[in-house]
Design a protein around this motif. Structure first.
Motif, PDB file in Angstrom:
ATOM      1  N   PRO A   1       0.785  -1.236   0.000  1.00 19.70           N
ATOM      2  CA  PRO A   1       0.000   0.000   0.000  1.00 19.70           C
ATOM      3  C   PRO A   1       0.819   1.289   0.000  1.00 19.70           C
TER       4      PRO A   1
ATOM      5  N   TYR B   1      -8.557  -3.317  -8.833  1.00 24.14           N
ATOM      6  CA  TYR B   1      -8.446  -2.166  -9.741  1.00 24.14           C
ATOM      7  C   TYR B   1      -7.027  -2.060 -10.336  1.00 24.14           C
TER       8      TYR B   1
ATOM      9  N   PHE C   1     -13.115   2.685  -2.998  1.00 30.12           N
ATOM     10  CA  PHE C   1     -11.888   3.106  -3.690  1.00 30.12           C
ATOM     11  C   PHE C   1     -12.212   4.225  -4.673  1.00 30.12           C
ATOM     12  N   LEU C   2     -11.198   4.926  -5.113  1.00 30.23           N
ATOM     13  CA  LEU C   2     -11.222   5.764  -6.322  1.00 30.23           C
ATOM     14  C   LEU C   2     -12.369   6.781  -6.343  1.00 30.23           C
TER      15      LEU C   2
ATOM     16  N   TYR D   1      -6.089   8.624   4.136  1.00 35.71           N
ATOM     17  CA  TYR D   1      -5.276   9.151   3.042  1.00 35.71           C
ATOM     18  C   TYR D   1      -3.891   8.526   3.119  1.00 35.71           C
TER      19      TYR D   1
ATOM     20  N   LEU E   1       1.316   5.610  -7.866  1.00 36.93           N
ATOM     21  CA  LEU E   1       1.036   5.173  -6.489  1.00 36.93           C
ATOM     22  C   LEU E   1       2.080   4.242  -5.868  1.00 36.93           C
TER      23      LEU E   1
ATOM     24  N   THR F   1       0.464  -1.170  -7.606  1.00 30.75           N
ATOM     25  CA  THR F   1       0.232  -0.728  -6.244  1.00 30.75           C
ATOM     26  C   THR F   1      -0.690  -1.703  -5.492  1.00 30.75           C
ATOM     27  N   GLY F   2      -0.492  -1.820  -4.185  1.00 32.38           N
ATOM     28  CA  GLY F   2      -1.355  -2.674  -3.365  1.00 32.38           C
ATOM     29  C   GLY F   2      -1.288  -4.114  -3.835  1.00 32.38           C
ATOM     30  N   ASP F   3      -2.453  -4.700  -4.062  1.00 38.30           N
ATOM     31  CA  ASP F   3      -2.530  -6.024  -4.693  1.00 38.30           C
ATOM     32  C   ASP F   3      -3.011  -5.835  -6.128  1.00 38.30           C
TER      33      ASP F   3
ATOM     34  N   SER G   1      -4.258  -1.687  -0.244  1.00 43.08           N
ATOM     35  CA  SER G   1      -4.563  -0.533   0.624  1.00 43.08           C
ATOM     36  C   SER G   1      -5.837  -0.793   1.426  1.00 43.08           C
TER      37      SER G   1
ATOM     38  N   LEU H   1      -8.974   5.997   0.889  1.00 48.15           N
ATOM     39  CA  LEU H   1     -10.071   5.044   0.931  1.00 48.15           C
ATOM     40  C   LEU H   1     -11.112   5.568   1.905  1.00 48.15           C
TER      41      LEU H   1
HETATM   42  N1  SAH Z   1      -4.446  -2.209  -6.330  1.00 44.82           N
HETATM   43  C1  SAH Z   1      -4.563  -1.129  -5.362  1.00 44.82           C
HETATM   44  C2  SAH Z   1      -5.678  -0.155  -5.702  1.00 44.82           C
HETATM   45  C3  SAH Z   1      -5.438   0.601  -6.999  1.00 44.82           C
HETATM   46  S1  SAH Z   1      -6.709   1.733  -7.369  1.00 44.82           S
HETATM   47  C4  SAH Z   1      -4.717  -1.712  -3.962  1.00 44.82           C
HETATM   48  O1  SAH Z   1      -4.847  -2.936  -3.821  1.00 44.82           O
HETATM   49  O2  SAH Z   1      -4.669  -0.948  -2.999  1.00 44.82           O
HETATM   50  C5  SAH Z   1      -6.087   3.223  -6.700  1.00 44.82           C
HETATM   51  C6  SAH Z   1      -6.917   3.683  -5.527  1.00 44.82           C
HETATM   52  O3  SAH Z   1      -6.598   2.905  -4.391  1.00 44.82           O
HETATM   53  C7  SAH Z   1      -6.688   5.119  -5.071  1.00 44.82           C
HETATM   54  O4  SAH Z   1      -7.456   6.032  -5.809  1.00 44.82           O
HETATM   55  C8  SAH Z   1      -7.145   5.057  -3.638  1.00 44.82           C
HETATM   56  O5  SAH Z   1      -8.554   5.074  -3.554  1.00 44.82           O
HETATM   57  C9  SAH Z   1      -6.683   3.685  -3.231  1.00 44.82           C
HETATM   58  N2  SAH Z   1      -5.348   3.671  -2.596  1.00 44.82           N
HETATM   59  C10 SAH Z   1      -4.205   3.175  -3.092  1.00 44.82           C
HETATM   60  N3  SAH Z   1      -3.207   3.263  -2.188  1.00 44.82           N
HETATM   61  C11 SAH Z   1      -3.748   3.826  -1.087  1.00 44.82           C
HETATM   62  C12 SAH Z   1      -3.254   4.132   0.213  1.00 44.82           C
HETATM   63  N4  SAH Z   1      -1.994   3.883   0.565  1.00 44.82           N
HETATM   64  N5  SAH Z   1      -4.103   4.685   1.108  1.00 44.82           N
HETATM   65  C13 SAH Z   1      -5.399   4.920   0.794  1.00 44.82           C
HETATM   66  N6  SAH Z   1      -5.920   4.626  -0.410  1.00 44.82           N
HETATM   67  C14 SAH Z   1      -5.112   4.090  -1.334  1.00 44.82           C
END
Ligand code: SAH
Length: 255
Positions: free
Chosen positions: A9, A86, A162-163, A190, A35, A80-82, A111, A221
Motif C-alpha cells: 500500500p 483495480y 476506492f477511487l 489518506y 502510487l 500498487t497494493g494487490d 490498501s 479510501l
Molecule cells: N491495487 C490497489 C488499488 C489501486 S486503485 C490496492 O490494492 O490498494 C487506486 C486507488 O486505491 C486510489 O485512488 C485510492 O482510492 C486507493 N489507494 C491506493 N493506495 C492507497 C493508500 N496507501 N491509502 C489509501 N488509499 C489508497
C-alpha cells in the motif's frame, strides 16, 4: 518470465519477501508511478531498465514486456497494493496470452488492509458485519447499474470505497438514500502506511466536509459502517465456553 507483483500500500517494507526478491532479480521493471513508492526501486540491480507506466499506454507496456521476453529478460510489472484490485492486469495478461508468453502473479498487501491497519480496526465484527463490500463510485470507468452504492448501502455491511475521493458529496447522498443513518461512522484514510498518512474519523453525512478540512482530494479510501463504532459481540472462537477442534470449553469464567 513476467511477474506481476503487488507493491503493497505504500511503506516500502510492506512488499512481500517474494516481491522484493523478484525486484532484485529483475532486468526490467515497469512500475505504476502514480502510487508505487519509488523507494522500492532501490531493490533493483544497477543494470535494471526501469519504466514508469504512468506515462505509457497499454500497448507501450505490452511492447516493453514482449521485447523483454524475446531478450529472455526477467520482467516485473509492479502494481500498487494487490494487483487484483483495480489493477487493470487482465488486459495485460490477455495480450501476453495472445503472444504465448508466460507470467505469474505475486500478491501484495492491498490498501484495503493498509487502511484497516491505520484505523486499528477489524472489518468483520461479530454481530455488526461479517461481510466487506469493496466498491467505487463510477468515474470515467463506469460501474454496472446493479452495483449501485444505494443497493450496497442497504446491507449495512462494512463498505470500503476506492477511487472516489473527488465525489464525496454524492457518495454521502447515495449512502443515505440507500438506508444509512446520516450519523453512521465513516473514516477517510489518506495514503495509508505512507509517511504522510492521514486518518480522519467522521460520519456518512460529513464525508465531503471532513475531506475538505483535511485537504484530502485523492489517494484515499473511504470506509463506512458500524465496525468503526464501539458495539460488537466478542468472537465465539476465543470464548471460554466454546469448544472447537483445537480447544475444549473451560468451566471457569474469563478473568
Ligand atoms: N491495487 C490497489 C488499488 C489501486 S486503485 C490496492 O490494492 O490498494 C487506486 C486507488 O486505491 C486510489 O485512488 C485510492 O482510492 C486507493 N489507494 C491506493 N493506495 C492507497 C493508500 N496507501 N491509502 C489509501 N488509499 C489508497
Amino acid at each position: 518470465m513476467i511477474n506481476f507483483v503487488g507493491a503493497g500500500p505504500g511503506a516500502a517494507d510492506l512488499i512481500t519477501v517474494r516481491g522484493k526478491e523478484l525486484l532484485e532479480q529483475a532486468d526490467i521493471i515497469i512500475y505504476a508511478g502514480s502510487l508505487v513508492n519509488p523507494e522500492l526501486l532501490k531493490y533493483a540491480k544497477e543494470s535494471c531498465e526501469i519504466y514508469n507506466s504512468a506515462s505509457m499506454t497499454l500497448e507501450e507496456v505490452a511492447e516493453t514486456m514482449i521485447r523483454g521476453e524475446r531478450e529472455q529478460k526477467n520482467i516485473v510489472r509492479l502494481h500498487t497494493g494487490d494487483p487484483a484490485i483495480y489493477g487493470a492486469i487482465r488486459e495485460q495478461m490477455d495480450i501476453l496470452d495472445e503472444h504465448g508468453i508466460e507470467y505469474k502473479v505475486c500478491p501484495g498487501v492491498s490498501s484495503l488492509f493498509g487502511t484497516a491497519a491505520a484505523l486499528k480496526a477489524e472489518y468483520t465484527l461479530p454481530d455488526v458485519s461479517q461481510s466487506v463490500i469493496v466498491t467505487r463510485m463510477a468515474g470515467r470507468t463506469p460501474v454496472p447499474e446493479k452495483e449501485s452504492i444505494e443497493s450496497f448501502a442497504a446491507h449495512h455491511a462494512t463498505m470500503v470505497v476506492f477511487l472516489s475521493t473527488g465525489m464525496l458529496g454524492e457518495l454521502s447522498k447515495r449512502l443515505i438514500d440507500g438506508g444509512y443513518e446520516p450519523e453512521t461512522p465513516a473514516a477517510i484514510v489518506y495514503k495509508a502506511t505512507w509517511q504522510d498518512e492521514k486518518v480522519v474519523r467522521t460520519t456518512v453525512k460529513d464525508l465531503e466536509k471532513s475531506a475538505k478540512e483535511n485537504n484530502i482530494t485523492k489517494t484515499a479510501l473511504i470506509t463506512i459502517g458500524d465496525f468503526l463504532g464501539s458495539k460488537y459481540d466478542r468472537s465465539k472462537l476465543y470464548d471460554h465456553s466454546f469448544s472447537h477442534e483445537f480447544r475444549a470449553a473451560k468451566e471457569t469464567e474469563r478473568s
